[in-house]
Every structure is written in structure tokens, then in C-alpha cells.
Scaffold this active site. Structure first.
Site, short mmCIF file in Angstrom:
data_model
loop_
_atom_site.label_atom_id
_atom_site.label_comp_id
_atom_site.label_asym_id
_atom_site.label_seq_id
_atom_site.Cartn_x
_atom_site.Cartn_y
_atom_site.Cartn_z
N ASP A 23 0.86 -1.19 0.00
CA ASP A 23 0.00 0.00 0.00
C ASP A 23 0.89 1.23 0.00
O ASP A 23 2.12 1.15 0.11
CB ASP A 23 -0.96 0.00 1.20
CG ASP A 23 -0.23 -0.15 2.52
OD1 ASP A 23 0.91 0.34 2.65
OD2 ASP A 23 -0.80 -0.77 3.43
N LYS A 46 -4.23 0.16 -2.21
CA LYS A 46 -5.19 -0.54 -1.36
C LYS A 46 -6.19 0.45 -0.79
O LYS A 46 -5.85 1.57 -0.44
CB LYS A 46 -4.44 -1.23 -0.20
CG LYS A 46 -5.32 -1.98 0.78
CD LYS A 46 -4.53 -2.49 1.95
CE LYS A 46 -4.16 -1.39 2.91
NZ LYS A 46 -3.49 -1.88 4.13
N ASP A 70 -0.98 -8.88 10.38
CA ASP A 70 -1.93 -9.15 11.46
C ASP A 70 -2.81 -10.33 11.09
O ASP A 70 -2.45 -11.47 11.31
CB ASP A 70 -2.73 -7.88 11.74
CG ASP A 70 -3.62 -8.00 12.96
OD1 ASP A 70 -3.62 -9.07 13.61
OD2 ASP A 70 -4.32 -7.02 13.30
N ALA A 102 -3.43 -11.10 8.07
CA ALA A 102 -2.88 -11.52 6.77
C ALA A 102 -3.85 -11.31 5.62
O ALA A 102 -3.60 -11.78 4.51
CB ALA A 102 -2.42 -12.97 6.79
N THR A 158 -4.65 -8.43 3.92
CA THR A 158 -4.02 -7.63 2.86
C THR A 158 -2.90 -8.40 2.19
O THR A 158 -2.76 -8.40 0.97
CB THR A 158 -3.47 -6.32 3.46
OG1 THR A 158 -4.56 -5.54 3.96
CG2 THR A 158 -2.73 -5.51 2.41
#
Length: 323
Positions: free
Chosen positions: A181, A204, A235, A237, A239
Site C-alpha cells: 500500500d 489498497k 496481522d 494476513a 491484505t
């Protein structure tokens, strides 16, 4: 009349730092002490049956340089309360200086008011640490650099990107570095420069507050090349897996990722297992779950944190670690 020569007093040896750890990640605290060649400080950190936390420092800390190692591991709120109470215990025991060593700064993603009527929790955490009595903060790869400005006490932010870059070079990576991102673009660009690799960028858009994100499109070429995704943390996962799928759809040959903090909450492990990712490289800023699987590898940040603690204690530059 001859002048009387002033008698020189013997130099006083500076006592070494005292390092204590809570229950978030004792193995990391022990590894830091091993890197410095000193024993771990003795302290009791426990909870009563009513969940009230109790701390007792079991050695003299009067006028000593105290470092309290506590990462934002699960259960996050209990571990944060442990840290606050440890700081208070050290302050009331007349510690000379108290440095909170927080490898993973929890609540770092709540760093701004991006919606109406929401808190800036990272600032609240900073206020609580200062109120408890912390003299200094030592942390690593904050989610947003402006969090340093939330503190009114000295704050040192280390980066593990150099350690991750060394590990990636050892694996002889040849391919494209990818930022998942816009917020990760600078971090990924620095990694790409260090590896002598081209850079690609994903755009993103977050669509809700429950860790769901929508990846829109890819800027750059990964067709037929190995791709390496760089981020500060993974975190749930969501993304990471979406970006991996996007790269696979654009013809990437192999896809791996490197992140400083392996939070790995909720469905993360299952998502990673069924994703196109071949490898995820994280540090030990947080303890890995026992069922992490073969795709996840860890690099230790203990020597880096140990060197930073040594420099803070002896009055040397911490910034010089990152020329």
C-alpha cells in the site's frame, strides 16, 4: 610558595543496566541479556485470581538504569497493564532512569482521527506510559512515524529492515520488491535500493474497520519474476494474501514477504497456508504461535535491541546504528 596539587579521585565505574521482562515475550528479554552478557533482572509479574496484576522487583534498582522489556503480545491489554505496573514499581523503588522497551507498539494503527468520533489510541498509550513514570521509550518499526511525536520523553525507533534485508540477501533474492500500500512505499523503496531491485506498488483501499481491505491495482511489472512484499506488520494476513493473489494474477513466478512484526491473529495462519506465498519472514519482536507452520521463518532482533540498550546506557548515539 609551591601550589598544592589537587588529589585526583578514582574514576567511578558506571554500573551496568538492569533489564527486566514481563510475560509478553520472556524469551526475547533473555536473548537481549545474552547478547549483552548480563543476567536477567529478577522480578515477579503475576496475576491474582481476580485478574489484578501484581509486580515485585526482587533486587535493588535505586539510582540504576532500568530497562523494562514488554512487547504488545496477546492478550494485549493485560500485557500493557503489566508494563504500566512494572514502570510504577521501578519508579517507586527509586530507579534512576526507566526505559520502556516495546519492540511491538500495540495500538499503533490508531494513530489519527480518520472517522468521526473515534479515538487516537496511540496517543493515549503514550500518555499512560509517561504518567506511569517512563523516562524513555525504545521501540521498533512503528506503524506510523508520527507516533514518536505523541511522546514528551525521548523516543528511539529502531528498524529491523536491515536485519531482514541481510536475511533476504543470504537467500540470493533476485526479483521485484512490492509495497502492499502507499503507507509502506518508503519502507519498500529503501529495501529495494538495498537489494538493488526494482519496485512495484499496490494501491489498497480499506472498506471497513474489521481488517477487510480491497486491493485495487498494481503499479509495476512482476511478470515472470520473483516478488517480495515488504510491510511493517502482518496481522490477520488479509491484505498480504490479497496482494499475493494479485501478484500471482500478474504473472509473478514466486511470492514471498518480509514483515517486522508477526502479529498473526485470527485467521492469519490458515490464510497464509492456503495462499500463493511461499515464505513469510518475520522477526521475534513478538512470539510466534506454536503452530506457525513451515512457511514462516524468524530473524532475531535481540542483538539490535541489546546494542541500542548499551548505547542508551553509555550515552552513545542510537541513530548511528542506521547510517
Amino acid at each position: 610558595m609551591a601550589r598544592r596539587r589537587r588529589r585526583l579521585e578514582p574514576l567511578v565505574t558506571l554500573p551496568g543496566p538492569l533489564i527486566f521482562t514481563g510475560n509478553a515475550h520472556p524469551a526475547l528479554g533473555e536473548a537481549i541479556c545474552r547478547s549483552l552478557g548480563i543476567p536477567m533482572g529478577r522480578a515477579e509479574v503475576s496475576a491474582f485470581s481476580n485478574e489484578n496484576i501484581f509486580v515485585r522487583i526482587c533486587e535493588n534498582v535505586r539510582e540504576r538504569d532500568v530497562f523494562l522489556v514488554q512487547s504488545g503480545a496477546r492478550p494485549v491489554n493485560a500485557r500493557f497493564m503489566e508494563l504500566l505496573i512494572m514502570i510504577d514499581a521501578a519508579r517507586r523503588a527509586s530507579a534512576g532512569r526507566i526505559t520502556a522497551v516495546i519492540p511491538y507498539f500495540a495500538y499503533g494503527r490508531s494513530d489519527k482521527k480518520d472517522q468521526p468520533r473515534v479515538p487516537i489510541t496511540a496517543r493515549l498509550i503514550a500518555n499512560l506510559l509517561e504518567t506511569a513514570g517512563a523516562s524513555r521509550i525504545l521501540t521498533m518499526d512503528l506503524h506510523a512515524g508520527q507516533i514518536q511525536g505523541f511522546f514528551n520523553i525521548p523516543t528511539d525507533e529502531l528498524t529491523a529492515m536491515g536485519l531482514l534485508g541481510d536475511a533476504i540477501r543470504e537467500r540470493e533474492f533476485r526479483g521485484v520488491v512490492v509495497a502492499p500500500d502507499l503507507g509502506s512505499a518508503k519502507r519498500a523503496r529503501n529495501m529495494a535500493e538495498g537489494l538493488g531491485a526494482p519496485l512495484a506498488l499496490c494501491e489498497k483501499r480499506r472498506v471497513s474497520n474489521n481488517d477487510e481491505a480491497q486491493v485495487l491495482h498494481l503499479i509495476g511489472d512482476v511478470d515472470g519474476q520473483d516478488a517480495l512484499i515488504i510491510d511493517d506488520e502482518v496481522d490477520t494476513a488479509g491484505t498480504l494474501v490479497e496482494v499475493a493473489a494479485l501478484l500471482k494474477g500478474h504473472g509473478a513466478k514466486t511470492i514471498s514477504a518480509a514483515c517486522t512484526h508477526g502479529v498473526l491473529s485470527g485467521p492469519a495462519l490458515e490464510r497464509l497456508e492456503h495462499s500463493p506465498l511461499s515464505r513469510l519472514l518475520v522477526t521475534d519482536s513478538l512470539p510466534l504461535p506454536g503452530d506457525a507452520g513451515d512457511k514462516i521463518e524468524s530473524v532475531s532482533v535481540a542483538p539490535l535491541l541489546g546494542e541500542a540498550i548499551h548505547r542508551i546506557h553509555t550515552g552513545q548515539s542510537v541513530g548511528a546504528l542506521f547510517p
